[in-house]
Write a protein that holds these residues in place. Structure first.
Motif, PDB file in Angstrom:
ATOM      1  N   PHE A 187      33.726  52.185  29.693  1.00 17.82           N
ATOM      2  CA  PHE A 187      34.859  51.857  30.691  1.00 17.82           C
ATOM      3  C   PHE A 187      35.896  52.897  31.157  1.00 17.82           C
ATOM      4  O   PHE A 187      36.269  53.119  32.073  1.00 17.82           O
ATOM      5  N   GLU A 195      38.194  45.185  34.865  1.00 15.80           N
ATOM      6  CA  GLU A 195      38.680  45.947  35.822  1.00 15.80           C
ATOM      7  C   GLU A 195      40.103  46.291  36.175  1.00 15.80           C
ATOM      8  O   GLU A 195      40.463  47.403  36.323  1.00 15.80           O
ATOM      9  N   GLN A 196      40.580  45.151  36.288  1.00 16.39           N
ATOM     10  CA  GLN A 196      41.908  44.991  36.774  1.00 16.39           C
ATOM     11  C   GLN A 196      42.757  45.866  35.723  1.00 16.39           C
ATOM     12  O   GLN A 196      43.757  46.606  36.079  1.00 16.39           O
ATOM     13  N   LEU A 197      42.490  45.808  34.382  1.00 12.45           N
ATOM     14  CA  LEU A 197      42.962  46.530  33.412  1.00 12.45           C
ATOM     15  C   LEU A 197      42.925  47.848  33.216  1.00 12.45           C
ATOM     16  O   LEU A 197      43.634  48.742  32.784  1.00 12.45           O
ATOM     17  N   LEU A 198      41.616  48.248  33.515  1.00 16.57           N
ATOM     18  CA  LEU A 198      41.245  49.520  33.475  1.00 16.57           C
ATOM     19  C   LEU A 198      41.793  50.278  34.540  1.00 16.57           C
ATOM     20  O   LEU A 198      42.119  51.696  34.423  1.00 16.57           O
ATOM     21  N   VAL A 199      41.950  49.909  36.010  1.00 13.50           N
ATOM     22  CA  VAL A 199      42.821  50.444  36.773  1.00 13.50           C
ATOM     23  C   VAL A 199      44.634  50.710  36.475  1.00 13.50           C
ATOM     24  O   VAL A 199      44.862  51.712  37.157  1.00 13.50           O
ATOM     25  N   SER A 200      44.847  49.837  35.751  1.00 17.52           N
ATOM     26  CA  SER A 200      46.329  49.829  35.531  1.00 17.52           C
ATOM     27  C   SER A 200      46.497  50.911  34.283  1.00 17.52           C
ATOM     28  O   SER A 200      45.769  51.460  33.690  1.00 17.52           O
ATOM     29  N   TYR A 233      52.709  47.351  34.308  1.00 22.64           N
ATOM     30  CA  TYR A 233      52.869  48.436  35.187  1.00 22.64           C
ATOM     31  C   TYR A 233      54.266  49.083  34.985  1.00 22.64           C
ATOM     32  O   TYR A 233      54.748  49.821  35.661  1.00 22.64           O
ATOM     33  N   LYS A 259      48.320  56.069  38.174  1.00 23.57           N
ATOM     34  CA  LYS A 259      47.920  54.625  37.976  1.00 23.57           C
ATOM     35  C   LYS A 259      48.971  53.823  38.134  1.00 23.57           C
ATOM     36  O   LYS A 259      48.654  52.749  38.939  1.00 23.57           O
ATOM     37  N   THR A 301      39.217  54.597  42.109  1.00 26.45           N
ATOM     38  CA  THR A 301      40.302  53.948  41.148  1.00 26.45           C
ATOM     39  C   THR A 301      40.057  54.274  39.733  1.00 26.45           C
ATOM     40  O   THR A 301      40.851  53.966  38.766  1.00 26.45           O
ATOM     41  N   GLU A 345      36.990  38.794  29.244  1.00 31.87           N
ATOM     42  CA  GLU A 345      37.573  39.818  30.520  1.00 31.87           C
ATOM     43  C   GLU A 345      36.242  40.535  31.227  1.00 31.87           C
ATOM     44  O   GLU A 345      36.648  40.599  32.472  1.00 31.87           O
ATOM     45  N   TYR A 401      44.499  35.626  35.127  1.00 30.65           N
ATOM     46  CA  TYR A 401      44.258  34.947  33.979  1.00 30.65           C
ATOM     47  C   TYR A 401      44.463  33.397  34.401  1.00 30.65           C
ATOM     48  O   TYR A 401      45.566  32.971  34.580  1.00 30.65           O
ATOM     49  N   TYR A 459      45.310  47.401  42.806  1.00 29.14           N
ATOM     50  CA  TYR A 459      43.772  47.135  43.085  1.00 29.14           C
ATOM     51  C   TYR A 459      43.294  45.455  42.795  1.00 29.14           C
ATOM     52  O   TYR A 459      44.095  44.811  42.043  1.00 29.14           O
ATOM     53  N   ILE A 470      37.432  53.628  37.636  1.00 28.87           N
ATOM     54  CA  ILE A 470      36.649  52.895  36.703  1.00 28.87           C
ATOM     55  C   ILE A 470      35.407  53.702  36.613  1.00 28.87           C
ATOM     56  O   ILE A 470      34.864  53.512  35.375  1.00 28.87           O
ATOM     57  N   SER A 497      41.093  39.070  39.853  1.00 28.41           N
ATOM     58  CA  SER A 497      41.313  39.157  38.582  1.00 28.41           C
ATOM     59  C   SER A 497      42.543  38.431  37.874  1.00 28.41           C
ATOM     60  O   SER A 497      43.428  39.095  37.559  1.00 28.41           O
ATOM     61  N   GLY A 518      36.035  39.272  35.133  1.00 30.20           N
ATOM     62  CA  GLY A 518      36.338  40.802  36.181  1.00 30.20           C
ATOM     63  C   GLY A 518      37.671  41.221  35.772  1.00 30.20           C
ATOM     64  O   GLY A 518      38.273  42.182  36.565  1.00 30.20           O
ATOM     65  N   THR A 519      38.319  40.518  34.997  1.00 24.64           N
ATOM     66  CA  THR A 519      39.795  41.060  34.554  1.00 24.64           C
ATOM     67  C   THR A 519      39.811  42.493  33.961  1.00 24.64           C
ATOM     68  O   THR A 519      41.057  43.018  34.010  1.00 24.64           O
ATOM     69  N   ALA A 548      36.745  39.205  42.170  1.00 21.23           N
ATOM     70  CA  ALA A 548      36.771  37.872  41.110  1.00 21.23           C
ATOM     71  C   ALA A 548      38.515  37.576  41.318  1.00 21.23           C
ATOM     72  O   ALA A 548      38.617  36.477  40.665  1.00 21.23           O
TER      73      ALA A 548
END
Lengths: 653, 388
Positions: free
Chosen positions: B387, B225-230, A438, A409, A384, B218, A422, A414, A386, A420, B222-223, A418
């Motif tokens: 990151f 990671e979600q942002l980095l993948v986006s 997105y 992307k 992905t 964040e 909010y 993904y 990261i 993820s 773990g959020t 956790a």
């Protein structure tokens, strides 16, 4: 249970036990009795009420309803609880939660011994003994934070037992631990209990661990649905499982026509739970199947997870999702959506991922299995974008994520362990946020929101903050957020940890539809072996390498070819039987609850021969039965063999 | 595929930024504890600093051990009066003064020896002894100065009287008169200085700690990671946090100035509030770089808060608010220039109390901007390296 008959007072008695949190009822109406020397397992998903019951029995949680007594001592008040505390040991939920991360194994044990005022010489003796049983001696100077999940839990058990309690309370000691270590943990606990006459009340979220316990209590939604030996419970629920194979599954589902409320899809099979005996099931189902060309059914006893779901359904506390209606598989067409080419990642001197190669096609669900630290999550993080790979390449949708622009992307989804989300945002706000991130077309975003709300059944919770949702719904919301932009490739990192079996089933229905009907390529990691069975293909990772890759059926067949067919032996003393068979050259035997499981290349001969040997050795009466391998068996078999090879290599060096 | 790989347009870029900023603001608004802390910091904390902290001597306990028991000694003792001093009951025995000082019950003990009035009458030098508890050096210095002035004045008057010069005649003697003009804070109200100082400190603390907290949260959940993948860039992930914080801090400053300092302490706001807001924004962006750095170095909220405090403390010492740079050792004086708070408080006082414009404060603005470019660039680059 024989032990229980000898002593008048059971270890734990609950009558109408109930607990509220801020007026909300978490547990109610629990009647239960745990005899001395018994290993009683509470089985159920997160939020079922297992922890409340265990903490209350340990005297660390007050309760409002009913009675609860330990060794005959009522726990109504705080002062009462003090009287039994030196006789009990509690291991709270969470990996290494009761331990100190910076202290070594030795120091942790010494600390607990001193805390419990165990005399020095006595503490040293017990420590040596427990370290030997748990095979932790070699690591006694290692800091707790550097131990694997399984080792942490074994250390937790040693620290709980150092003051020789008569009752141990273990709250989900195997959650987040890999299948090999889990099996090891229960075997060690079983041995300690037998040797010392300790009583244990434990909890677990894994249905497949039920056979490790003398008696079990199935919990769901704060209620105790059933209790008894695993066999008893299955019999109480009754029912029959029909495994149906049909070339056209859509036609099959149409023929079933919603007559059966518990229908599920596993690989190419449709599984139907039918209330009633096998004969009655056959009489009802066979005429329906006659109308579907090529449909063939096999009837079997339901496994515990099916029984659990049936119970929850019969009591009306859960509704099941209808099975996914899927397009017929079109075979592997087109370019793979995910390609790993000798993907490698080093962290300093440690190689976390070692030349991993595999590919995933559109429409395929691919599972990565492996113990904690085997490198599964690292693979996903490299794919992905990261993490940067140290060597090799990973390509997703034809592009390297490291160098790919944002456009790529936008095509992947993904979802991390956790979930993820909010938590302070509402359901709708979470979905809209990811829609905006997105770049989903403004006019389309409303339609996508509707899709998420409907497919995840979240419409009633639209304005609710994510923090207030139960875990299962939260997971579905996270999946919805990962899918809001209709990605072509979906990565799921342990997506179902802690989610109840019914929630997991609904989740898988969605995944199957995405893969088969929409052609999404799905790569996921999981610890649940029952879930691994549902993947199209699997790769088993060990120490950063892929050691086996095939379909679930192919993996099982490979083990049977190499090491033999699984026989389950019922006998009086499984431990002794195991020693006997190992002496006779059976390399793969393990104690499984009250049974001994053996892999044999000559099952026909051994079906008669093995019970005869055990009877002759006075370990009988023994009875052998052929069993099909589960994914858990495959996993444990492969990993155990690799570990043994590693040990051999280390010794040689 | 090539058509799909186009660079995202500005519209999408801004939409992502707006969505992320909205998210940060919603999360802030739904965190009642954080909101309370921000509200408290900008109102009650500033109020306490303005009303409670004073740099003048007030109510210092003083005891007199009078062995002379004469009219002159009583007159001297009677001059140590409120508001600066609070006289304690007269001492009877020798050791009592020491005890009061030891226990911290008196700041000063004045001992008048026997023969004080006799010496005065005879025209001899008449010594008295003043003992001061200098545990708190600032207080001791103030006490020393005030007491010395009172005793000197008394001595002068005695000398004139002995020379037979009447008070009327004394007024005719030649004297140097020191006419002081106090600018910017004519009544020398400590509340003005302390209140503004505290407000600037609160801005500083929130700008660093809040950024770090928003970022680390964040990471913890773990959020990130979600942002980095986006499809979000590092700037699109970090900038919204800074924007949200700028908004919150400006609301806080408005509350501080318009609800506390101006109405309750009559602090005059002489300069342009717009200019102050712009300088503050620049300052917050600079400090958010520090917060970002802290977030990349820590794993959880507790670590971030500890490290934040570690960074904050020297920044405040070096700001020149507590000690003017001129009074610092030369080596430390140089360090003042790397504390953004030094420039910000210079600019802040100048705008608010002196009504200064950009023509006056531009060196400070340049200082903040210079540090800002350095700090934010290193914060972003560390974030990208960790990151990206």
């Amino acid at each position: 249970m024989e032990a229980a008959a000898l002593v008048d007072v059971p270890a734990i008695v609950a009558r109408g036990f109930g607990k509220r949190y801020r007026g909300r009822r978490a547990v109610s109406g629990i009647d239960l009795s745990v005899g001395r020397g018994e290993l009683f397992g509470l089985i159920g998903p997160d939020g079922a009420g297992k922890s409340s019951l265990i903490k209350a029995a340990a005297g660390v949680l007050s309760f409002e309803e009913g009675e609860l007594s330990v060794f005959g001592q009522s726990l109504a008040g705080d002062a009462d609880a003090e009287r039994i505390k030196d006789r009990i040991g509690l291991m709270p939920q969470g990996l290494g939660q009761n331990l100190y991360a910076e202290l070594s194994i030795d120091e942790n044990i010494d600390f607990f011994a001193q805390l419990r005022l165990v005399p020095k010489a006595e503490a040293a003796r017990r420590k040596a003994e427990l370290l030997a049983i748990t095979r932790l001696e070699r690591f006694r100077d290692r800091a707790m934070k550097h131990l694997s999940g399984g080792m942490k839990q074994k250390l937790g058990l040693v620290c709980t037992l150092i003051h020789e309690p008569q009752l141990v309370l273990l709250d989900e000691p195997t959650t987040g631990v890999d299948p090999v270590s889990r099996r090891d943990f229960w075997a060690i606990l079983g041995r300690l209990l037998r040797e010392r006459g300790i009583t244990a009340l434990v909890s677990t979220a894994y249905m497949d661990e039920a056979s490790s316990f003398h008696r079990i209590g199935l919990m769901f939604g704060g209620q105790l649905l059933a209790q008894g030996t695993p066999e008893d419970v299955r019999e109480q629920v009754g029912g029959t499982m029909a495994n149906i194979q049909a070339p056209d599954s859509a036609a099959l589902l149409q023929a079933l026509g919603g007559r059966y409320p518990q229908v599920d899809r596993l690989g190419t099979q449709i599984r139907v739970f039918i209330d009633g005996t096998r004969e009655a099931a056959r009489a009802g189902l066979d005429p329906l199947l006659a109308a579907v060309p090529g449909a063939r059914a096999e009837y079997d006893a339901p496994d515990l997870e099916d029984s659990f779901i049936a119970l929850a359904r019969q009591r009306g506390i859960a509704t099941l999702p209808p099975p996914a209606v899927l397009k017929p598989a079109s075979g592997e067409a087109g370019e793979p959506a995910i390609v790993c080419e000798a993907l490698t990642r080093d962290f300093g001197a440690f190689r976390a991922v070692d030349a991993v190669s595999f590919d995933v096609h559109p429409g395929e669900i691919f599972g990565l299995l492996g113990a904690n630290g085997a490198g599964k999550s690292t693979v996903i993080k490299m794919l992905t974008g990261i993490l940067q790979p140290s060597a090799g390449r990973g390509r997703v949708a034809g592009a390297d994520m490291r160098s790919a622009g944002f456009a790529i992307k936008e095509r992947i989804g993904y979802m991390s362990q956790a979930f993820s989300l909010y938590l302070d945002l509402t359901v709708e706000e979470n979905v809209r946020l990811y829609g905006d991130i997105y770049g989903v077309d403004r006019r389309r975003i409303g339609a996508r929101l509707d899709w998420v709300l409907d497919s995840a059944e979240l419409r009633a919770y639209r304005g609710e903050r994510a923090a207030r949702l139960p875990l299962g719904l939260r997971q579905r919301l996270a999946l919805g957020c990962a899918l809001v932009h209709e990605p072509r490739v979906l990565f799921l990192d342990e997506p179902t940890s802690g989610v109840d079996p019914i929630g997991r089933r609904a989740f898988w229905t969605t995944l199957q539809q995405l893969a088969r009907n929409d052609g999404v390529a799905i790569l996921l990691t999981t610890h649940y072996m029952l879930e691994a069975e549902r993947c199209d293909r699997l790769a088993l990772m060990y120490a950063g390498r892929v050691v086996a890759a095939d379909s679930p059926a192919g993996m099982k067949a490979a083990v049977e070819r190499e090491s033999g067919v699984l026989l389950a032996l019922d006998c009086a003393k499984p431990e002794a039987a195991r020693a006997l068979l190992e002496r006779r050259g059976y390399a793969y035997c393990w104690v499984y609850g009250a049974q001994l499981h053996v892999l044999t290349p000559q099952p026909e001969r051994d079906l008669a021969q093995l019970p005869a040997w055990l009877d002759a050795a006075g370990l009988g009466p023994a009875r052998a039965q052929r069993r099909s391998l589960s994914m858990e068996d495959v996993f444990v078999h492969r990993v155990t063999a690799l570990e043994a090879a590693d040990r051999k290599a280390a010794k040689a060096a | 595929m090539s058509a799909a790989l186009r660079r995202p347009g500005l519209g999408i870029w801004l939409r992502r930024l707006a969505a992320m900023t909205r998210k940060e603001l919603l999360l802030l608004l739904r965190d009642p504890v954080l909101l309370f802390v921000i509200f408290y910091g900008f109102t009650f904390d500033v109020y306490n600093a303005a009303s409670g902290v004073t740099l003048q001597l007030k109510s210092a306990a003083v005891a007199v051990f009078d062995l002379d028991r004469s009219a002159a000694s009583r007159e001297l003792a009677s001059r140590l009066q409120p508001p600066q001093f609070v006289p304690l009951p007269p001492l009877e025995r020798g050791g009592e003064g020491q005890k009061l000082l030891d226990r911290g019950q008196a700041l000063m003990v004045l001992s008048v020896p026997p023969g004080f009035s006799r010496d005065l009458a005879a025209g001899r030098t008449a010594p008295v002894q003043l003992q001061i508890d200098a545990t708190n050096t600032a207080l001791a210095t103030l006490g020393y100065a005030d007491a010395t002035q009172i005793i000197t004045q008394f001595g002068l008057e005695q000398a004139l009287r002995r020379q037979g010069i009447s008070e009327a005649a004394a007024a005719e003697l030649p004297q140097v008169e020191n006419r002081v003009r106090v600018w910017f804070n004519p009544n020398q109200e400590d509340a003005w200085f302390m209140g503004i100082s505290e407000m600037l400190n609160v801005v500083t603390a929130f700008a660093i700690l809040l950024t770090a907290a928003l970022m680390v949260r964040e990471k913890e959940r773990g959020t990130i990671e979600q942002l980095l993948v986006s499809p979000l860039s590092a700037l699109q992930i970090t900038a919204p946090k800074v924007i949200a914080m700028v908004i919150m801090i400006h609301i806080g400053i408005s509350a501080s100035l318009l609800l506390v300092l101006e109405p309750l302490f009559d602090v005059p706001i002489r300069g342009s509030l717009l200019l102050f807001a712009l300088v503050t924004t620049l300052y917050i962006v600079t400090l958010s770089g520090l917060g970002l750095l802290i977030a990349t170095l820590t794993r959880n909220l507790a670590q971030a808060a500890m490290l934040g405090i570690l960074v904050l403390a020297p920044m405040m010492f070096l700001s020149g608010v507590w000690t003017p740079p001129e009074a610092m050792p030369p080596a430390v004086r140089m360090l003042v220039h790397i504390s953004p708070l030094y420039y910000y408080s210079d600019a802040g006082y100048a705008i608010l109390l002196k009504g200064a414009g950009l023509d006056v404060i531009w060196p400070s603005v340049l200082g903040i901007a210079g540090l800002g470019v350095l700090i934010v660039a290193s914060g972003l680059s560390r974030f990208r390296r960790q990151f990206g």
